[in-house]
Design a protein around this motif. Structure first.
Motif, PDB file in Angstrom:
ATOM      1  N   ASN A 136       0.873  -1.172   0.000  1.00  0.00           N
ATOM      2  CA  ASN A 136       0.000   0.000   0.000  1.00  0.00           C
ATOM      3  C   ASN A 136       0.915   1.228   0.000  1.00  0.00           C
ATOM      4  O   ASN A 136       1.446   1.619   1.034  1.00  0.00           O
ATOM      5  CB  ASN A 136      -0.889  -0.038   1.252  1.00  0.00           C
ATOM      6  N   SER A 137       1.133   1.795  -1.203  1.00  0.00           N
ATOM      7  CA  SER A 137       2.077   2.908  -1.318  1.00  0.00           C
ATOM      8  C   SER A 137       1.361   4.235  -1.229  1.00  0.00           C
ATOM      9  O   SER A 137       0.506   4.542  -2.047  1.00  0.00           O
ATOM     10  CB  SER A 137       2.795   2.865  -2.669  1.00  0.00           C
ATOM     11  N   ASP A 178      -9.785   0.469  -4.754  1.00  0.00           N
ATOM     12  CA  ASP A 178     -10.692   0.934  -3.703  1.00  0.00           C
ATOM     13  C   ASP A 178     -12.093   1.224  -4.218  1.00  0.00           C
ATOM     14  O   ASP A 178     -13.053   1.264  -3.459  1.00  0.00           O
ATOM     15  CB  ASP A 178     -10.147   2.239  -3.104  1.00  0.00           C
ATOM     16  N   ASN A 180       0.572   5.081  -5.867  1.00  0.00           N
ATOM     17  CA  ASN A 180       0.237   3.680  -6.154  1.00  0.00           C
ATOM     18  C   ASN A 180       1.003   3.189  -7.383  1.00  0.00           C
ATOM     19  O   ASN A 180       1.538   2.083  -7.395  1.00  0.00           O
ATOM     20  CB  ASN A 180      -1.268   3.507  -6.394  1.00  0.00           C
ATOM     21  N   HIS A 219      -1.335  -4.993  -5.066  1.00  0.00           N
ATOM     22  CA  HIS A 219      -1.188  -3.556  -4.842  1.00  0.00           C
ATOM     23  C   HIS A 219      -2.531  -2.909  -4.571  1.00  0.00           C
ATOM     24  O   HIS A 219      -3.479  -3.097  -5.344  1.00  0.00           O
ATOM     25  CB  HIS A 219      -0.594  -2.884  -6.087  1.00  0.00           C
ATOM     26  N   ARG A 220      -2.606  -2.122  -3.506  1.00  0.00           N
ATOM     27  CA  ARG A 220      -3.798  -1.309  -3.314  1.00  0.00           C
ATOM     28  C   ARG A 220      -3.711  -0.122  -4.273  1.00  0.00           C
ATOM     29  O   ARG A 220      -2.708   0.598  -4.286  1.00  0.00           O
ATOM     30  CB  ARG A 220      -3.849  -0.792  -1.880  1.00  0.00           C
ATOM     31  N   VAL A 221      -4.752   0.069  -5.066  1.00  0.00           N
ATOM     32  CA  VAL A 221      -4.828   1.246  -5.930  1.00  0.00           C
ATOM     33  C   VAL A 221      -6.124   1.976  -5.598  1.00  0.00           C
ATOM     34  O   VAL A 221      -7.196   1.367  -5.532  1.00  0.00           O
ATOM     35  CB  VAL A 221      -4.794   0.869  -7.430  1.00  0.00           C
ATOM     36  N   VAL A 222      -6.027   3.273  -5.347  1.00  0.00           N
ATOM     37  CA  VAL A 222      -7.188   4.006  -4.840  1.00  0.00           C
ATOM     38  C   VAL A 222      -8.264   4.167  -5.909  1.00  0.00           C
ATOM     39  O   VAL A 222      -9.414   3.812  -5.700  1.00  0.00           O
ATOM     40  CB  VAL A 222      -6.763   5.366  -4.251  1.00  0.00           C
ATOM     41  N   ALA A 243      -3.473  -5.505  -9.259  1.00  0.00           N
ATOM     42  CA  ALA A 243      -3.994  -4.251  -8.718  1.00  0.00           C
ATOM     43  C   ALA A 243      -5.398  -4.494  -8.156  1.00  0.00           C
ATOM     44  O   ALA A 243      -6.235  -5.100  -8.835  1.00  0.00           O
ATOM     45  CB  ALA A 243      -4.052  -3.183  -9.802  1.00  0.00           C
ATOM     46  N   GLY A 274       4.648   2.555  -6.592  1.00  0.00           N
ATOM     47  CA  GLY A 274       4.797   1.277  -5.882  1.00  0.00           C
ATOM     48  C   GLY A 274       4.767   0.102  -6.850  1.00  0.00           C
ATOM     49  O   GLY A 274       5.564  -0.840  -6.747  1.00  0.00           O
ATOM     50  N   HIS A 313      -3.343  10.164  -4.583  1.00  0.00           N
ATOM     51  CA  HIS A 313      -3.142   8.739  -4.331  1.00  0.00           C
ATOM     52  C   HIS A 313      -2.579   7.935  -5.494  1.00  0.00           C
ATOM     53  O   HIS A 313      -1.632   7.187  -5.325  1.00  0.00           O
ATOM     54  CB  HIS A 313      -4.471   8.110  -3.880  1.00  0.00           C
ATOM     55  N   ASN A 314      -3.183   8.074  -6.679  1.00  0.00           N
ATOM     56  CA  ASN A 314      -2.782   7.190  -7.779  1.00  0.00           C
ATOM     57  C   ASN A 314      -1.301   7.302  -8.171  1.00  0.00           C
ATOM     58  O   ASN A 314      -0.693   6.280  -8.486  1.00  0.00           O
ATOM     59  CB  ASN A 314      -3.690   7.375  -8.996  1.00  0.00           C
TER      60      ASN A 314
END
Ligand code: ADP
Length: 400
Positions: A10-11, A150, A129, A92-95, A147, A132, A125-126
């Motif tokens: 989570n970057s 959210d 992400n 990977h968390r991507v918003v 990916a 990361g 955010h992106n």
């Protein structure tokens, strides 16, 4: 040996949070209380977790590439190196997934380019992400990277809930619609709530209240999201730690014309200097509770405004769903503040909601019901686990 570990990254702009999970072992939530299992999957045992902070600040790690190096070193020291053949994927968390990404997605160059195109929708955010994702792909180009967005869980919202009532051509041209956020948490918690009640997700209607520093509500019908409180960006909806949530958009015109504030100042005001912190100077609900005990009037007012907005969403989503089986509280405030839960639902017996004062006051770390035996609507406290959900979604794409 089958590779069964997933690294979740989570970057943020100045931080890198990580968790390493073993998907061949059951999740602790499952063994403790039988909590949620997306995709019918109960797996995911945490092997390691941590955070690298202050990336880019003086005397600290220079960039995300170096931060991932630190993570890699920490894991290697514990015999869990990123070069291990046991690593199956990176999740990977991507918003922001925009309208394009509504499912967990195997990352390719084309996917990275598409996520970069969404930067104007999530400028904070992106970009982080994407960074990361790029450094992780450089480190292990051979490894599947997934990916998890959210916004994805909210993609099922009907048009009636997702569209703003503005000129359609303008809205379509600029991608202006309601996307919703915290989707990974809303997905996990709505399923966990069904499980807690001994039901399938398809059998229950749940109002999920994710109350962290950011906060959002969702209406989930039979496992499918039908409405959520955040919109084009995470600014809409509930009162949050530093964000205003819902306001009349004309406040912005007024501040521009009468207050001579420019767009960036107003953006900063509504995102960073509003909500609880704007109302009383504190955004931590624990501190607000302490001040209320000392009869601090501005802390009390901040609490009252926060709770008033929450009650409005409980009412709105009860009407959206028609039949509500459960209301689930999650995240920092939702899991820990008995006072917020009690104040949000007090006096709602006519709606079939009866919170049990004794059960509600008991502190705990596992999913639990805090309503009375006779309450028609179950009120639940359900700890969220976004990393576990991301790992499960990523693993479901790559598992042998
Ligand atoms: P984030 O959105 O940053 O992930 P969290 O879900 O961790 O946030 O929630 C952070 C918030 O939780 C804090 O700002 C604080 O207000 C609240 N919180 C944490 N512990 C408690 C507690 N014991 N009582 C009330 N509020 C709490």
């Amino acid at each position: 040996m089958t590779a069964s570990r997933v690294l979740v990254l989570n970057s943020g702009s100045s931080s890198l949070k990580y968790q390493l999970l073993d998907m061949s072992r059951p999740s602790p939530a499952t063994t403790l209380n039988g909590a949620a299992t997306p995709h019918g999957d109960d797996s995911g045992s945490r092997l390691a977790s941590g955070i690298v902070e202050r990336i880019g600040e003086e005397g600290s790690v220079a960039d995300h590439s170096e931060a991932l190096g630190v993570v890699s070193k920490e894991l290697r020291a514990r015999g869990l190196g990123l070069d291990s053949p046991e690593l199956a994927a990176v999740g990977h968390r991507v918003v922001h997934g925009g309208s394009r990404f509504t499912e967990p997605t195997l990352i390719t160059d084309e996917v990275v380019a598409e996520i970069e195109k969404l930067v104007p929708l999530a400028p904070l955010h992106n970009p982080a992400n994407v960074t990361g994702i790029k450094v992780a792909r450089e480190l292990r180009p051979d490894l599947p990277q997934v990916a998890v967005f959210d916004t994805a869980f909210h993609a099922t919202m009907p048009e009636a809930a997702a569209r703003y009532a503005i000129d359609r051509a303008t809205a379509d041209r600029y991608g202006v619609r309601r996307y919703g956020f915290h989707g990974t948490s809303h997905a996990y918690v709505s399923r966990a709530t069904a499980k807690l009640l001994g039901k399938e997700p398809s059998e229950v209607n749940v109002v999920v209240l994710h109350l962290g520093n950011g906060a959002s509500a969702s209406a989930v019908r039979g496992g499918v999201c039908v409405d959520t409180s955040m919109g084009l960006t995470p600014l809409e909806g509930l009162v949050m730690g530093t964000r205003s949530g819902d306001i009349d958009p004309a406040v912005i015109f007024h501040l521009s014309r009468v207050g001579a504030m420019d767009v960036d100042e107003i953006d900063d005001l509504l995102n960073k200097r509003s909500g609880l912190v704007g109302l009383c100077g504190d955004n931590d609900m624990r501190e607000i509770g302490r001040r209320m005990a000392e009869r601090d009037a501005s802390a009390q007012l901040a609490f009252d405004i926060y709770v008033h907005r929450l009650r409005k969403y409980v009412g709105a989503y009860s009407a959206v769903l028609g039949r509500v089986d459960a209301i689930a509280f999650t995240a920092g405030v939702g899991e820990n503040s008995a006072a917020v839960r009690e104040a949000a639902l007090r006096g709602l017996e006519p709606l079939g909601i009866e919170i049990d004062a004794v059960r509600n006051a008991v502190r705990g770390t596992v999913a639990r019901v805090v309503s009375t035996e006779t309450s028609r609507v179950a009120v639940a406290v359900v700890p969220t686990d976004e990393e576990l959900e991301i790992a499960q979604q990523a693993y479901s794409l790559v598992r042998p």
